[in-house]
Design a protein around this motif. Structure first.
Motif, mmCIF file in Angstrom:
data_model
loop_
_atom_site.group_PDB
_atom_site.id
_atom_site.type_symbol
_atom_site.label_atom_id
_atom_site.label_comp_id
_atom_site.label_asym_id
_atom_site.label_seq_id
_atom_site.Cartn_x
_atom_site.Cartn_y
_atom_site.Cartn_z
ATOM 1 N N SER A 1 35.343 53.204 0.941
ATOM 2 C CA SER A 1 36.831 52.816 1.694
ATOM 3 C C SER A 1 36.380 51.794 2.804
ATOM 4 O O SER A 1 37.113 50.915 3.184
ATOM 5 C CB SER A 1 37.261 54.264 2.064
ATOM 6 O OG SER A 1 38.503 53.810 3.051
ATOM 7 N N GLN B 1 44.670 48.043 0.878
ATOM 8 C CA GLN B 1 45.168 48.918 -0.060
ATOM 9 C C GLN B 1 44.191 49.545 -0.920
ATOM 10 O O GLN B 1 44.158 50.683 -1.031
ATOM 11 C CB GLN B 1 46.030 47.998 -1.087
ATOM 12 C CG GLN B 1 46.893 48.874 -2.361
ATOM 13 C CD GLN B 1 47.524 47.909 -3.105
ATOM 14 O OE1 GLN B 1 47.892 47.022 -2.713
ATOM 15 N NE2 GLN B 1 48.249 48.465 -4.156
ATOM 16 N N GLU B 2 43.055 48.788 -1.443
ATOM 17 C CA GLU B 2 42.040 49.692 -1.873
ATOM 18 C C GLU B 2 41.119 50.448 -1.110
ATOM 19 O O GLU B 2 40.726 51.571 -1.492
ATOM 20 C CB GLU B 2 40.861 48.477 -2.544
ATOM 21 C CG GLU B 2 40.103 49.009 -3.510
ATOM 22 C CD GLU B 2 40.572 49.279 -4.941
ATOM 23 O OE1 GLU B 2 39.905 49.790 -5.529
ATOM 24 O OE2 GLU B 2 41.765 49.468 -4.962
ATOM 25 N N ALA B 3 40.911 50.110 0.154
ATOM 26 C CA ALA B 3 40.429 50.857 1.298
ATOM 27 C C ALA B 3 41.166 52.219 1.305
ATOM 28 O O ALA B 3 40.656 53.598 1.309
ATOM 29 C CB ALA B 3 40.376 50.493 2.658
ATOM 30 N N GLU B 4 42.516 52.264 1.263
ATOM 31 C CA GLU B 4 43.373 53.248 1.391
ATOM 32 C C GLU B 4 43.321 54.249 0.162
ATOM 33 O O GLU B 4 42.917 55.369 0.316
ATOM 34 C CB GLU B 4 44.720 53.077 1.386
ATOM 35 C CG GLU B 4 45.780 54.132 1.465
ATOM 36 C CD GLU B 4 47.169 53.860 1.932
ATOM 37 O OE1 GLU B 4 48.146 54.725 1.348
ATOM 38 O OE2 GLU B 4 47.669 52.618 2.119
ATOM 39 N N ARG B 5 43.311 53.454 -1.305
ATOM 40 C CA ARG B 5 42.967 54.274 -2.326
ATOM 41 C C ARG B 5 41.736 55.321 -2.268
ATOM 42 O O ARG B 5 41.602 56.418 -2.649
ATOM 43 C CB ARG B 5 42.865 53.362 -3.457
ATOM 44 C CG ARG B 5 42.762 54.164 -4.788
ATOM 45 C CD ARG B 5 42.879 53.205 -5.783
ATOM 46 N NE ARG B 5 41.578 52.456 -6.193
ATOM 47 C CZ ARG B 5 40.600 53.009 -6.867
ATOM 48 N NH1 ARG B 5 40.515 53.947 -7.183
ATOM 49 N NH2 ARG B 5 39.215 52.197 -6.688
ATOM 50 N N PHE B 6 40.370 54.649 -1.860
ATOM 51 C CA PHE B 6 39.185 55.232 -1.744
ATOM 52 C C PHE B 6 39.349 56.596 -0.862
ATOM 53 O O PHE B 6 38.673 57.377 -0.937
ATOM 54 C CB PHE B 6 38.106 54.314 -1.396
ATOM 55 C CG PHE B 6 37.769 53.570 -2.468
ATOM 56 C CD1 PHE B 6 37.012 54.369 -3.646
ATOM 57 C CD2 PHE B 6 37.558 52.176 -2.830
ATOM 58 C CE1 PHE B 6 36.505 53.485 -4.743
ATOM 59 C CE2 PHE B 6 37.233 51.507 -3.686
ATOM 60 C CZ PHE B 6 36.663 52.297 -4.867
ATOM 61 N N GLU C 1 29.115 53.012 -5.974
ATOM 62 C CA GLU C 1 29.914 53.198 -6.875
ATOM 63 C C GLU C 1 29.494 54.248 -8.132
ATOM 64 O O GLU C 1 30.377 54.935 -8.685
ATOM 65 C CB GLU C 1 30.011 51.823 -7.413
ATOM 66 C CG GLU C 1 30.794 50.911 -6.755
ATOM 67 C CD GLU C 1 31.143 49.394 -7.327
ATOM 68 O OE1 GLU C 1 30.030 48.852 -8.204
ATOM 69 O OE2 GLU C 1 31.695 48.449 -6.898
ATOM 70 N N ASP D 1 40.594 44.210 2.232
ATOM 71 C CA ASP D 1 41.286 44.864 1.176
ATOM 72 C C ASP D 1 41.824 46.190 1.623
ATOM 73 O O ASP D 1 41.258 47.087 1.139
ATOM 74 C CB ASP D 1 40.402 45.262 -0.158
ATOM 75 C CG ASP D 1 41.440 45.444 -1.380
ATOM 76 O OD1 ASP D 1 42.667 45.879 -1.290
ATOM 77 O OD2 ASP D 1 40.719 45.218 -2.376
ATOM 78 N N ARG E 1 35.593 48.402 1.420
ATOM 79 C CA ARG E 1 36.828 47.755 1.341
ATOM 80 C C ARG E 1 37.600 47.060 2.355
ATOM 81 O O ARG E 1 38.176 46.124 2.614
ATOM 82 C CB ARG E 1 37.703 48.521 0.422
ATOM 83 C CG ARG E 1 37.046 48.801 -1.097
ATOM 84 C CD ARG E 1 36.985 47.419 -1.847
ATOM 85 N NE ARG E 1 36.621 47.636 -3.306
ATOM 86 C CZ ARG E 1 35.352 47.689 -3.710
ATOM 87 N NH1 ARG E 1 34.425 47.735 -2.980
ATOM 88 N NH2 ARG E 1 35.417 47.986 -5.133
#
Length: 908
Positions: free
Chosen positions: A645, A655-660, A630, A653, A648
């Motif tokens: 990613s 959705q969060e994996a996709e964001r990262f 982080e 998770d 997550r």
């Protein structure tokens, strides 16, 4: 506009009219103007104007991309016949476009001297005071090929030889020309000052490629060709190189030995354009200069080189054969060429080599000996001009006892006659050197031919020069930086005594930087106290690298407090590596390692925290890893974003994996998004997976296109998959090149074409991947074909891998042949493999010989293995002394007493 230009443009627009008719009748429903415009990143009205013939496209790559988009639409439509596809042929459109551009450029050149270009030049002379410059600006059209450094080509007739003409054959465009011109067009469109680096071996056509590019794209510009560093600095100081100027730096290594020059060029490139700095460099020189760092390294890092291949491709050769029907020089080249190294043949390279290799009589062998000495001076000291005294003193060691015994008193005069013989009226192995800035040649100074310089670097890299050569270096080389380079070369070849001698001689000439070589030499020999004293002396003189070395030595001694102080001092001056090194040494104490990693983060180096996070993750400390990832992600590290990613996703998770994953891709690691797209595909969301893969392509390069191609193939979109694969078939990406292999399992001819393309781009990975494919389908003929391609294209990694395959299959003889081929091409690691084979066969002398070759190439593992071989041969004392004493020039153990002799000769 000339009648030829009118005819060419009419033919182009007639073809465009036919293309537009085809588009309106059959392709418009499948590919709207808006979709085409979005693909090309232009306005829809621009595409409409092109198709309706209202304007001529200014950017070649954009128009050819339009043709490619229409061809893709045609593939999707499946409604076109063979004639329609011919109308969408990429190569035909490229030739039509180039014909118009060339003729337009010719029209401009014809009128340029009476146009505004002359006015611009006069104004510049008045405002920049260029009249006092040694190298004045002139219009591009006013420079000849010879003046810009192009090699004279092979004459096409005896008459041309008699007249002494500087032969310049018809230019044959190759694949790299389009890439260079696209880059120029991009800089022109953005009015940038841009650096263009053309990288290629001797006589590959670097300079001719650049000349043709500026003549086509910039015929009415001004070109300045400074011949020295001083002249270049004067040009920049006088602001003579304003917008619409080409700064011509052929053989750029002559300029880049100076940090001052590099800094001045970086400042110049920050000025408004459009303007170009054009450099040519050999790959070896590029790597050496880039590794220096500083302003020089940053200058080179600011522009991706345009690589000029040594050989002509199959397509290039077809165009060449067609052109040669109307060009006698090219026709002569085709008749004389044994390979596709056409540019070398053009400059009489093979004839030079034949003259060198076929020395038979005593006087010829004396000539070869001084050529050998000049080759070694060039490859080990980067010394292109050598004195007669140097050659005379160095030569005896290259001759046998009988050859020296039979030599006449005038043997050196005979040697010079042979070495200065002109080959095919173009070049001689050794040539006279012009007096700088004056008429005539410098007495008793000789320059090695470019092609023989390159040839010597390739063929003599496993040879270490005899002792007479090093005596000549000590007694005749009077330039400190040249002596330093000889010192580093000797150190690389583990000739510690000779390295020490060269460094000390450089220091005697006033070179403080030679102390760095001595310090590293002492360090490698285990004399850490002397090494540290030398590093302190350098640090006191302001050397940042010395601080790094001192931090390392303190760390190795267990003095972590002093090491940290030195590392922080280095970091404060912009050198962060010592902190990273210190972190790795403290891994046994995770809290201490994290403290140092965060100090690196404060110094703007994000890598240590990410690397430590990976270590903690591997040890099972998930919370500690997450905390550091982080921190790295917050600082923008793409590898930290990728790791988060993955974490997550494993936690559920998505959705969060996709964001990262998207953040990692946008931070410079697009492969993360490609990988995540494959995960989404496996979850059954194909449409979303394709969207992610396509976005990865938008922000990535060839590997991301390859990933998209594989995905399209997996879900059954074969036509689109093949189209994506074709986009990267000319790249060096293994996955992209291997993509069509699933269709080629039973067709060696198709795989051979793919493999050849990979090899030409230096891609061992693609070749090795195909080896695995052929082994999977148990096709031995395929492996034999791969060996032929690897040998033909001199792909050393593939040769070494194929040798492993042969040895595993029990074919030791073939494995040895492949390894010897790899060694001859400079693959030092293959020396180790060969030595192991010889040991197993009981041939210890053979193992020793091949290890000495690897050591001459600078391989430290071969040096350590030699110590073991000597112990196995019963030479325990020599084995024990070798790491600290090094070798003599002839490969024997250097007497340990040399170190004391040098300390007595040079006191600090």
């Amino acid at each position: 506009m000339s009648s030829q230009s009118v005819d060419a443009e009419q033919a182009f627009f007639d073809a465009v009219h036919h293309l537009n008719s085809l588009y309106q009748a059959r392709l418009a429903p499948h590919c709207s103007l808006r979709r085409l415009a979005r693909t090309l990143q232009v306005a829809p009205t621009t595409v409409s104007n092109w198709l309706e013939g209202r304007s001529f496209p200014q950017q070649e790559h954009q128009f050819l991309a339009l043709v490619g988009a229409l061809r893709k639409a045609a593939l999707e439509a499946r409604t076109l016949n063979v004639e329609d596809f011919q109308a969408l042929d990429h190569e035909s459109w490229r030739q039509r476009y180039f014909a118009v551009v060339q003729l337009r450029a010719a029209d401009v050149r014809a009128a340029v001297k009476a146009s505004a270009a002359q006015t611009s030049l006069r104004t510049r002379r008045q405002t920049a005071m260029v009249d006092v410059l040694a190298d004045e600006p002139r219009l591009v059209a006013d420079w000849t090929e010879a003046q810009l450094g192009v090699h004279a080509a092979v004459a096409g007739s005896a008459r041309e030889v008699e007249l002494g003409r500087f032969v310049v054959p018809t230019y044959v465009e190759r694949d790299h020309d389009a890439g260079l011109r696209r880059r120029m067009d991009s800089a022109l469109a953005e009015a940038q000052a841009a650096l263009l680096i053309l990288r290629g071996g001797s006589c590959t056509g670097k300079t001719r490629t650049a000349v043709e590019a500026i003549r086509v794209r910039l015929p009415d510009w001004v070109l300045i060709f400074p011949k020295t560093q001083e002249s270049l600095l004067s040009v920049l100081a006088a602001q003579a190189a304003g917008p619409r100027t080409v700064l011509w730096l052929d053989e750029a290594q002559e300029y880049l030995s100076s940090e001052v020059v590099a800094a001045a060029l970086r400042t110049y490139l920050e000025q408004p354009g459009p303007a170009f700095v054009v450099m040519t460099l050999w790959p070896e020189r590029y790597g050496e200069i880039f590794a220096q760092g500083g302003h020089v390294g940053k200058l080179l890092a600011s522009s991706r080189p345009v690589d000029i291949p040594r050989s002509f491709s199959g397509r290039d050769m077809r165009v060449l054969r067609k052109t040669a029907k109307h060009d006698r020089s090219l026709d002569a080249v085709l008749k004389a060429s044994m390979r596709d190294d056409v540019t070398q043949t053009l400059a009489a390279g093979p004839a030079l080599v034949d003259h060198y290799e076929q020395a038979a009589s005593p006087s010829q062998r004396y000539g070869r000996a001084i050529i050998d000495a000049a080759m070694d001076a060039a490859r080990l000291g980067d010394v292109r001009v050598v004195s007669a005294a140097f050659l005379k003193q160095a030569a005896p060691g290259y001759l046998s006892d009988s050859e020296r015994k039979e030599a006449d008193p005038d043997w050196f005069d005979q040697a010079l006659i042979y070495a200065r013989t002109k080959i095919r009226g173009v070049a001689s192995p050794l040539s006279n050197v012009a007096v700088p800035g004056a008429m005539g040649s410098t007495p008793d100074a000789y320059q090695l031919a470019d092609y023989l310089d390159s040839y010597g670097r390739l063929t003599r890299r496993g040879d270490f020069p005899p002792n007479s050569f090093w005596e000549a270096v000590e007694n005749n080389v009077v330039v400190a930086r040249e002596l330093e380079r000889f010192g580093w070369s000797a150190k690389s070849g583990r000739r510690f005594k000779l390295a020490s001698l060269a460094f000390h001689c450089a220091f005697d000439l006033g070179s403080t930087s030679s102390l760095s070589g001595l310090a590293w030499l002492r360090q490698e020999m285990g004399d850490l106290e002397d090494a540290e004293a030398l590093h302190w002396r350098l640090a006191e003189a302001g050397s940042l690298m010395a601080l790094e070395d001192l931090a390392y030595l303190r760390e190795q001694a267990g003095d972590y407090e002093s090491a940290e102080e030195l590392a922080l001092l280095s970091a404060g001056k912009g050198l962060v590596q010592p902190l990273a090194s210190l972190m790795w040494s403290r891994l046994s104490d995770p809290d201490e390692a994290e403290r140092i990693a965060r100090l690196s983060l404060e110094a703007k180096d994000t890598h240590p925290v990410v690397e430590l996070a990976a270590v903690l993750h591997h040890r099972g400390d998930t919370s500690g890893a997450r905390r550091l990832y982080e921190a790295g992600a917050e600082a923008g590290n793409p590898f930290a974003l990728r790791a988060l990613s993955v974490m997550r996703f494993n936690e559920g998770d998505v959705q969060e994996a996709e964001r990262f994953a998207i953040a990692a891709a946008e931070s410079g690691f697009p492969q993360t998004l490609t990988e995540f797209a494959e995960i989404v595909e496996r979850l059954g969301e194909r449409d979303k997976a394709l969207d992610l893969a396509r976005y990865a392509v938008e922000i990535g390069r060839e590997p991301e296109v390859a990933g998209l191609a594989w995905m399209l193939h997996r879900i059954g979109h074969e036509d689109e998959a093949l189209e994506a694969a074709r986009r990267v078939i000319d790249s060096s990406d293994s996955a992209a090149l291997l993509f069509p292999a699933w269709r080629l399992k039973a067709s060696w001819s198709g795989a051979e074409d793919l493999c050849e393309q990979a090899a030409r781009n230096g891609n061992a990975g693609a070749l090795i991947g195909l080896v695995h494919e052929w082994r999977r389908v148990a096709t031995h003929a395929g492996l034999t074909g791969l060996e032929s391609v690897a040998i033909e294209w001199e792909n050393v990694e593939a040769l070494a891998f194929l040798a492993d395959v042969s040895e595993a299959a029990g074919d030791v003889e073939n494995a040895e042949a492949l390894l010897r081929r790899a060694v001859s091409l400079g693959h030092a690691t293959s020396c180790l493999h060969l030595a192991e084979m010889f040991q197993e066969m009981g041939d210890m002398a053979g193992a020793e010989k091949v290890l000495l070759e690897g050591i001459a190439m600078g391989d430290g593992l071969c040096f350590r293995e030699l110590s073991k071989i000597w112990a196995a041969m019963g030479r325990e004392e020599a084995s024990r002394l070798l790491p600290n004493s090094g070798l003599e020039a002839d490969g024997q153990l250097a007497a340990p007493s040399w170190k004391q002799d040098h300390r007595q000769r040079w006191t600090w």
